[in-house]
Write a protein that holds these residues in place. Structure first.
Motif, short mmCIF file in Angstrom:
data_model
loop_
_atom_site.label_atom_id
_atom_site.label_comp_id
_atom_site.label_asym_id
_atom_site.label_seq_id
_atom_site.Cartn_x
_atom_site.Cartn_y
_atom_site.Cartn_z
N THR A 59 -61.30 -47.56 -28.98
CA THR A 59 -60.28 -46.88 -28.19
C THR A 59 -59.70 -45.70 -28.96
N ILE A 60 -59.37 -45.93 -30.21
CA ILE A 60 -58.76 -44.86 -31.00
C ILE A 60 -59.77 -43.71 -31.15
N LYS A 61 -61.05 -44.03 -31.27
CA LYS A 61 -62.05 -42.97 -31.42
C LYS A 61 -62.19 -42.18 -30.12
N MET A 62 -62.02 -42.84 -28.98
CA MET A 62 -62.08 -42.10 -27.72
C MET A 62 -60.84 -41.21 -27.58
N LEU A 63 -59.68 -41.74 -27.97
CA LEU A 63 -58.45 -40.97 -27.82
C LEU A 63 -58.42 -39.79 -28.79
N THR A 64 -59.15 -39.89 -29.90
CA THR A 64 -59.16 -38.78 -30.86
C THR A 64 -60.43 -37.95 -30.74
N THR A 65 -61.15 -38.11 -29.64
CA THR A 65 -62.32 -37.29 -29.26
C THR A 65 -63.57 -37.54 -30.11
N LEU A 66 -63.57 -38.60 -30.92
CA LEU A 66 -64.77 -38.86 -31.72
C LEU A 66 -65.85 -39.55 -30.90
N LEU A 67 -65.44 -40.22 -29.83
CA LEU A 67 -66.39 -40.85 -28.93
C LEU A 67 -66.11 -40.35 -27.53
N VAL A 68 -67.15 -40.15 -26.75
CA VAL A 68 -66.97 -39.72 -25.37
C VAL A 68 -66.88 -40.98 -24.50
N PRO A 69 -65.82 -41.11 -23.68
CA PRO A 69 -65.70 -42.31 -22.85
C PRO A 69 -66.86 -42.43 -21.87
N SER A 70 -67.27 -43.67 -21.57
CA SER A 70 -68.32 -43.88 -20.57
C SER A 70 -67.74 -43.71 -19.17
N SER A 71 -66.49 -44.13 -18.99
CA SER A 71 -65.83 -43.90 -17.71
C SER A 71 -64.32 -43.97 -17.90
N GLY A 72 -63.60 -43.60 -16.87
CA GLY A 72 -62.15 -43.55 -16.94
C GLY A 72 -61.72 -42.26 -17.62
N HIS A 73 -60.41 -42.06 -17.74
CA HIS A 73 -59.99 -40.89 -18.49
C HIS A 73 -58.70 -41.10 -19.24
N ALA A 74 -58.48 -40.20 -20.19
CA ALA A 74 -57.32 -40.31 -21.06
C ALA A 74 -56.73 -38.93 -21.27
N ILE A 75 -55.41 -38.86 -21.12
CA ILE A 75 -54.69 -37.61 -21.37
C ILE A 75 -53.86 -37.82 -22.63
N HIS A 82 -61.80 -35.56 -23.03
CA HIS A 82 -63.20 -35.15 -22.92
C HIS A 82 -63.32 -33.65 -22.67
N LYS A 83 -62.52 -33.16 -21.70
CA LYS A 83 -62.70 -31.75 -21.30
C LYS A 83 -61.96 -30.78 -22.19
N GLN A 84 -60.88 -31.24 -22.82
CA GLN A 84 -60.09 -30.32 -23.66
C GLN A 84 -60.01 -30.88 -25.07
N ALA A 85 -61.17 -31.31 -25.55
CA ALA A 85 -61.21 -32.02 -26.84
C ALA A 85 -60.57 -31.22 -27.97
N ASN A 86 -60.85 -29.92 -28.03
CA ASN A 86 -60.30 -29.15 -29.15
C ASN A 86 -58.78 -29.05 -29.10
N ASP A 87 -58.21 -29.02 -27.89
CA ASP A 87 -56.74 -28.98 -27.78
C ASP A 87 -56.15 -30.30 -28.25
N VAL A 88 -56.83 -31.40 -27.90
CA VAL A 88 -56.36 -32.71 -28.38
C VAL A 88 -56.41 -32.74 -29.90
N ARG A 89 -57.55 -32.29 -30.46
CA ARG A 89 -57.72 -32.33 -31.92
C ARG A 89 -56.63 -31.53 -32.63
N ARG A 90 -56.24 -30.39 -32.04
CA ARG A 90 -55.22 -29.57 -32.67
C ARG A 90 -53.85 -30.25 -32.61
N SER A 91 -53.60 -31.06 -31.58
CA SER A 91 -52.24 -31.60 -31.42
C SER A 91 -51.99 -32.95 -32.08
N VAL A 92 -53.05 -33.66 -32.43
CA VAL A 92 -52.81 -34.99 -32.99
C VAL A 92 -53.23 -35.06 -34.45
#
Lengths: 345, 309
Positions: A59-75, A82-92
């Motif tokens: 879960t933590i790897k999906m939330l930090t963009t290291l793994l791509v989720p198989s389904s569902g989504h996370a903001i 998934h779609k804005q991975a670099n923005d997530v990486r910059r903010s966390v």
């Protein structure tokens, strides 16, 4: 999957993490995380508690963009993982479970390298790195190579690296895995400082019950890729059936059961001989009230004890198992053993 | 693993929360966030320097990497004395020179082999570039880098770049050793040396891209060693590094023509020894450049796919 960012409903703060039916399966079969949904509010310490292989790290790897989720989504921080991975990486900020610092470099050089990877200008990152090294009390060791560091120092360095990009949200994956009691207490102190002084939101995973209990505002118990229950440590413990007060009374007559059960917090009273076993909410508040009732009837209390349910019991009740080390896949176990061995070096 | 005293921790938690809720300290961890560089190249040089620093701060690694070419040159190169082979046949000195020149493009086999060794050390350095990806994955550094906004391509290119730079410096040292051991320097020119090393660098870049790409998904070094052994010697033997193409059987000549290493060596021999060469310099540079561009692009594209799961 629409983007859910701006335009929060009036009066309700947008959660800093919002996860809906997030799932990850490998090879289309093994489901490491099987449809979890939860929200984390800004400013809280939120913990994922569960045994090895429950799906915490996935879960933590999906939330930090290291793994791509198989389904569902996370903001996360307003961005789709998934779609804005670099923005997530910059903010966390991320403090991984493994020791990731480069052993051949000094502590300071490691932090500066992290800063470079975030694209922070050296004019800022140098003073900031030194500030963070002060925070984790590594200023005296900053010019030593990391291979000379102890496990606790390495963990603190990882923490400082995770803070270099001014994150609003910090992810900690098993922050005290394998650490001795003293170092663990130090890490807990830093986590509290971050929450209280810097108002940082913290998402942590742990399989130590006492860690979840003492650090987290809310805990999600996760098992076999599912969230079993979410609540504050107190709520989870009370779910087991509340506190237990045992009162010994000198006199056998009259029977006080009826009167004690009138106290609004009390749920159940059982009498065995001269002892009353009372199940109650908020034991600290109920105890003096019960004492008053017994004394006002002219009876004498010979002994009294208050037992609070532990998170262990809550965990046992919710998952049907005690929290212990379990065999997961060989690779995960090995990597964890390596981490633990290095923590003790 | 039970809580030592749950009521205790409960109390501390309530009090601390109450104390600190109103205040908001704006210091170290949460100030005005400086603008982050968002170009796809940011972090590339930092990652490259990290790897290079490991190498130049460890002189043993550098010395050990030079032993192999020294053995090749000093023992193999000196033992394989073609001049005495030919003189044993009773040819005159002029005839001997003529035979050597037409076979090797130079009258000194040692000089011929020296250029092959420059390429050989680049090949070996490139082959091990994948290994550092494996170790970075193993020790968690790769995951740390990937959790930052650094571009996935920069992770791959930094590995390729560091390997290319190392290979270039090591081959420079091999050239010095070769000169000391008796390489023919009569055709040396600044431009020729620069040109030769450009070719060799491009070859190192291309081969490193190949080996780094093959290592992107791997987390065990045994597999990586197997890949290195599988590719390294064929790439060396099926090239013109040790012997000229024209003395090989026809089927092998075809393989050598497909091997990009041959083009770098062919060009470098023309530039360093003034040999006639199999191809024109334009062809040598063209093939190596295309090879480098294609393999690096493949590496970058594969990194988008293979570095996220």
């Amino acid at each position: 999957m629409e983007m859910i960012t701006e335009g929060t409903p009036m009066g309700r703060a947008e959660p800093i993490i919002r996860v809906e039916n997030l799932a990850k399966s490998y090879d289309g079969k093994t489901k490491a995380v099987d449809g979890v949904s939860f929200e984390v509010k800004e400013g809280e310490v939120f913990g994922f508690l569960g045994p090895n292989g429950a799906g915490k790290s996935t879960t933590i790897k999906m939330l930090t963009t290291l793994l791509v989720p198989s389904s569902g989504h996370a903001i996360v921080c307003g961005y789709d993982v998934h779609k804005q991975a670099n923005d997530v990486r910059r903010s966390v900020g991320i403090v991984p479970q493994d020791y990731t610092a480069d052993e051949d470099m000094t502590g300071l050089a490691n932090i500066l390298l992290c800063a470079d990877l975030y694209g922070l200008p050296r004019s800022d990152s140098k003073p900031h790195a030194e500030e963070l090294l002060n925070l984790v009390e590594l200023q005296d060791a900053q010019n030593r190579k990391v291979k000379t560091y102890s496990g606790g120092m390495r963990r603190r360095l990882e923490l400082a690296c995770g803070l270099i990009n001014y994150p609003r949200l910090l992810f900690l994956d098993e922050p005290t895995l394998g650490l001795d009691v003293q170092t663990r207490a130090a890490v807990w102190k830093y986590i509290r400082t971050l929450k209280e002084e810097y108002r940082m939101t913290i998402f942590l995973t742990t399989h130590y019950l006492e860690e979840a209990d003492s650090l987290c505002d809310r805990i999600a118990i996760i098992d076999h890729g599912h969230i079993v229950k979410i609540g504050t440590p107190t709520q989870l413990k009370e779910g087991v059936g509340g506190d237990v007060i045992v009162v010994g009374v000198k006199e056998t007559e009259p029977d006080m059961s009826e009167q004690i059960s009138k106290v609004s917090l009390v749920r159940e009273v059982k009498r065995t001989g001269n002892d009353y076993r009372i199940k109650t909410e908020l034991g600290e508040e109920a105890t003096p009230q019960i004492m008053d009732i017994i004394r006002s009837n002219g009876l004498h209390v010979t002994k009294i004890s208050l037992t609070k349910p532990t998170l262990d019991e809550a965990y046992l009740e919710l998952t049907g198992r005690t929290l212990r080390e379990e065999e997961t896949n060989r690779w995960a176990m090995m990597s964890q053993r390596v981490t633990m061995a290095r923590a003790r070096s | 693993m039970s809580s030592p005293n749950p009521s205790d921790t409960n109390l501390t938690r309530t009090t601390t929360v109450q104390e600190t809720m109103p205040a908001q300290k704006a210091s170290a961890a949460q100030r005005v966030v400086p603008r982050m560089d968002t170009s796809p190249l940011h972090g590339l040089w930092a990652l490259t320097v990290r790897d290079l620093r490991k190498w130049y701060t460890n002189p043993y690694q550098l010395l050990i990497s030079l032993i192999q070419p020294i053995v090749w040159l000093g023992i193999f190169g000196k033992a394989l004395n073609f001049t005495s082979f030919i003189s044993a046949s009773g040819a005159t000195v002029a005839q001997q020179q003529q035979i050597l020149l037409s076979t090797f493009g130079t009258t000194s086999y040692f000089s011929f082999l020296s250029v092959g060794m420059l390429a050989s050390i680049i090949l070996f350095t490139a082959a091990f570039s994948g290994m550092s990806v494996v170790f970075d994955r193993r020790f968690g550094f790769l995951n740390k880098a990937l959790s930052t906004p650094v571009s996935r391509g920069a992770v791959v290119v930094s590995k390729v770049l560091q390997s290319g730079i190392r290979a270039l410096i090591q081959s420079g040292m091999v050239l010095l050793i070769a000169v000391v051991l008796g390489m023919d320097t009569s055709a040396f020119s600044v431009l020729g040396i620069l040109g030769a090393f450009t070719l060799l660098f491009l070859m190192g870049f291309a081969l490193s891209s190949l080996f780094v790409t093959l290592a992107l998904r791997s987390s065990d070094w045994q597999t990586q060693m197997a890949i290195i052994n599988l590719l390294n010697l064929p790439l060396l033997f099926a090239s013109n590094a040790l012997f000229p193409t024209k003395i090989m059987p026809a089927w092998l000549q075809d393989v050598v023509k497909l091997n990009p290493v041959s083009y770098a060596i062919d060009g470098a021999r023309q530039l360093l020894l003034g040999s006639p060469g199999t191809n024109s310099l334009v062809v040598d540079f063209g093939v190596i450049t295309i090879f480098a561009v294609v393999l690096t692009s493949v590496g970058v594209v594969m990194s988008w796919k293979l570095l996220s799961k």
